[in-house]
Design a protein around this motif. Structure first.
Motif, PDB file in Angstrom:
ATOM      1  N   VAL A 208       0.607  -1.129  -0.032  1.00 55.33           N
ATOM      2  CA  VAL A 208      -0.054   0.066   0.200  1.00 55.33           C
ATOM      3  C   VAL A 208       0.808   1.261   0.027  1.00 55.33           C
ATOM      4  O   VAL A 208       1.636   1.445   0.808  1.00 55.33           O
ATOM      5  N   LEU A 209       0.653   2.088  -1.045  1.00 62.12           N
ATOM      6  CA  LEU A 209       1.298   3.471  -0.897  1.00 62.12           C
ATOM      7  C   LEU A 209      -0.043   4.328  -0.644  1.00 62.12           C
ATOM      8  O   LEU A 209      -0.718   4.645  -1.145  1.00 62.12           O
ATOM      9  N   LEU A 210       0.212   4.970   0.758  1.00 62.56           N
ATOM     10  CA  LEU A 210      -0.865   5.796   1.314  1.00 62.56           C
ATOM     11  C   LEU A 210      -0.489   7.277   1.237  1.00 62.56           C
ATOM     12  O   LEU A 210       0.396   7.535   1.693  1.00 62.56           O
ATOM     13  N   VAL A 211      -1.213   8.045   0.453  1.00 59.41           N
ATOM     14  CA  VAL A 211      -1.051   9.509   0.198  1.00 59.41           C
ATOM     15  C   VAL A 211      -1.857  10.068   1.127  1.00 59.41           C
ATOM     16  O   VAL A 211      -3.087  10.057   1.103  1.00 59.41           O
ATOM     17  N   THR A 212      -1.487  10.825   2.313  1.00 60.91           N
ATOM     18  CA  THR A 212      -2.256  11.540   3.372  1.00 60.91           C
ATOM     19  C   THR A 212      -1.446  12.533   3.836  1.00 60.91           C
ATOM     20  O   THR A 212      -0.443  12.844   3.868  1.00 60.91           O
ATOM     21  N   HIS A 213      -2.323  13.517   4.734  1.00 61.06           N
ATOM     22  CA  HIS A 213      -1.989  14.595   5.435  1.00 61.06           C
ATOM     23  C   HIS A 213      -2.131  14.311   6.991  1.00 61.06           C
ATOM     24  O   HIS A 213      -2.001  15.030   7.748  1.00 61.06           O
ATOM     25  N   ASN A 214      -3.120  13.159   7.151  1.00 62.98           N
ATOM     26  CA  ASN A 214      -3.437  12.746   8.568  1.00 62.98           C
ATOM     27  C   ASN A 214      -2.424  12.004   9.197  1.00 62.98           C
ATOM     28  O   ASN A 214      -2.205  10.844   8.860  1.00 62.98           O
ATOM     29  N   MET A 215      -1.873  12.730  10.201  1.00 56.27           N
ATOM     30  CA  MET A 215      -0.707  11.912  10.653  1.00 56.27           C
ATOM     31  C   MET A 215      -1.108  10.987  11.967  1.00 56.27           C
ATOM     32  O   MET A 215      -0.461  10.006  11.972  1.00 56.27           O
ATOM     33  N   GLY A 216      -2.458  10.892  12.371  1.00 54.65           N
ATOM     34  CA  GLY A 216      -2.894   9.677  13.046  1.00 54.65           C
ATOM     35  C   GLY A 216      -3.156   8.843  12.269  1.00 54.65           C
ATOM     36  O   GLY A 216      -2.912   7.672  12.628  1.00 54.65           O
TER      37      GLY A 216
END
Length: 433
Positions: A208-216
């Motif tokens: 999985v390559l997860l693009v996110t800005h949610n550090m949680g």
């Protein structure tokens, strides 16, 4: 040693615009092993989604890619469309950031999921339809048998996001690229979706390559983290190492900006939160009820909702999507209500709160002089062919006499570097701003 399912080396992406070439990604290298989750984080416009699109071979015609991107042994950069067609949906799948644009508005969602299945596996239409219903159940869609016959516009934003996830996992891909997969979901559904993606990685050894800005989400779900800034990766490593002992100054600033939930001890009510006189109220809803449709198939969206918003006050409306998110519909009703029945919306007509009488019931005035709002799906709100600076200037002029000079002055800081670009040339966060 297990071969990487995704390997990117020295990737560069340059976009051709009317003002010249823009280097969105520069010398990016990363890898994802089977069963591993790599989180790609960074501020809006840093190039995260561009890296994800380049890995799938989905860059627009105005982009030029250099370097290497290999998915399951297939080189993506420079590959033909025929090679990529066999790769997408089977070996690699992608969850797009904006589900409304990823779904066909004229095709029922069950048929769209079944099409993905039949494109890559020799199954009958009936079997594919059954699998589509089961996939909707796996991603938490209520009453999946009925919802499979719905069109995308009949679903909430969170439900559309889950449909896109169902399409992405339909063929148990070896690589799943998820671009902000939980942005449109409430926290309870977000936890369910993350558990689903986690089980997919464990059961099928999916990378999985997860693009996110949610550090949680990063802390809970990722194995490794890569931090992007202005098109470059500035730090990478195991999630515990990067989050607890960051070495780059930008990573420390990124972690320092994460909101933290704090609960104050009970005390006297602040002066600005005490009962306000009616003159200080800018929005007041009393027993608002909204129903869509007629007869037995009618859907009650609001049922006796009452709330007030005072001048200088912030009221938070929270709840799960499609059910408890009805207060969000209440806020929309306050700004755009069409009928005066059982609804009162007051808006000051001059500078100060309560400076003028409440507007007569009917359609409220929108824009700077009346109720305004921030659209959740910004890609559906902006004009596709209008430049960013022009759109901002028009927004400032709304509700008052035209003053082009004033609009240009106010938009200059926000339009720096992007004012001549169209909405499709901006990142999701830039469109929101």
């Amino acid at each position: 040693m297990t071969a990487d399912i995704l390997r990117i080396e020295n990737l560069g992406v340059t976009f051709s615009t009317e003002t010249g070439e823009v280097a969105a990604v520069r010398e990016v290298s990363l890898r994802v092993r089977p069963g591993e989750t790599l989180a790609l984080v960074g501020e809006s416009g840093s190039g995260k989604s561009t890296v994800a699109l380049a890995a799938m071979g989905l860059l627009p015609g105005t982009a030029r890619a250099t370097g290497h991107a290999v998915v399951g042994g297939t080189a993506v950069v420079g590959a033909t469309e025929a090679d990529l067609a066999g790769l997408r949906g089977r070996t690699a799948s992608m969850v797009f950031q904006e589900p409304a644009t990823a779904l066909d508005p004229l095709t029922r969602i069950g048929a769209q999921i079944a099409e993905v299945i039949r494109n890559h596996r020799p199954v009958t239409a009936k079997e594919a339809a059954g699998e589509a219903v089961e996939l909707l159940r796996r991603v938490g869609i209520p009453d999946p048998g009925t919802r499979a016959s719905a069109f995308p516009f009949q679903l909430s934003g969170g439900q559309r996001q889950r449909v896109v996830i169902a399409m992405a996992i339909a063929n148990a891909p070896s690589l799943l690229i998820a671009d902000e997969p939980t942005t449109a979901l409430d926290v309870t559904v977000q936890a369910e979706i993350l558990d689903l993606l986690r089980s997919l990685a464990a059961d099928f050894d999916t990378g999985v390559l997860l693009v996110t800005h949610n550090m949680g989400v990063v802390a809970d779900f990722a194995d490794r983290v890569a931090v992007m800034l202005q098109g470059e990766i500035v730090e990478t490593g195991p999630v515990e190492e990067v989050l607890l002992r960051p070495t780059h100054e930008y990573t420390r600033r990124l972690l320092g900006a994460v909101p933290r939930l704090t609960v104050a001890e009970p005390g006297p009510t602040p002066a600005n939160r005490r009962e306000r006189p009616a003159a200080d109220l800018v929005v007041e809803l009393r027993d608002v009820s909204v129903r869509f449709g007629r007869g037995r198939r009618a859907v009650r969206a609001l049922d006796g909702v009452s709330l007030t918003v005072g001048a200088g006050e912030t009221v938070g409306l929270v709840g799960s999507r499609a059910r408890a998110s009805r207060p969000r519909r209440a806020s929309r009703w306050a700004s755009y209500h069409r009928r005066p029945a059982r609804c009162r919306c007051s808006a000051p007509t001059s500078a100060g709160p309560g400076a003028g009488p409440a507007r007569p019931a009917g359609r409220c005035r929108r824009g700077p002089a009346g109720p305004g709002g921030l659209a959740r799906r910004t890609h559906e709100r902006g004009r596709v062919r209008r430049r960013a600076r022009c759109a901002c200037t028009a927004g400032h002029a709304c509700g008052r006499a035209p003053d082009p000079g004033r609009g240009r002055t106010r938009t200059r800081p926000s339009a720096e570097g992007v004012g001549r670009r169209g909405p499709r040339e901006l990142s999701g966060g830039q469109r929101q701003r």
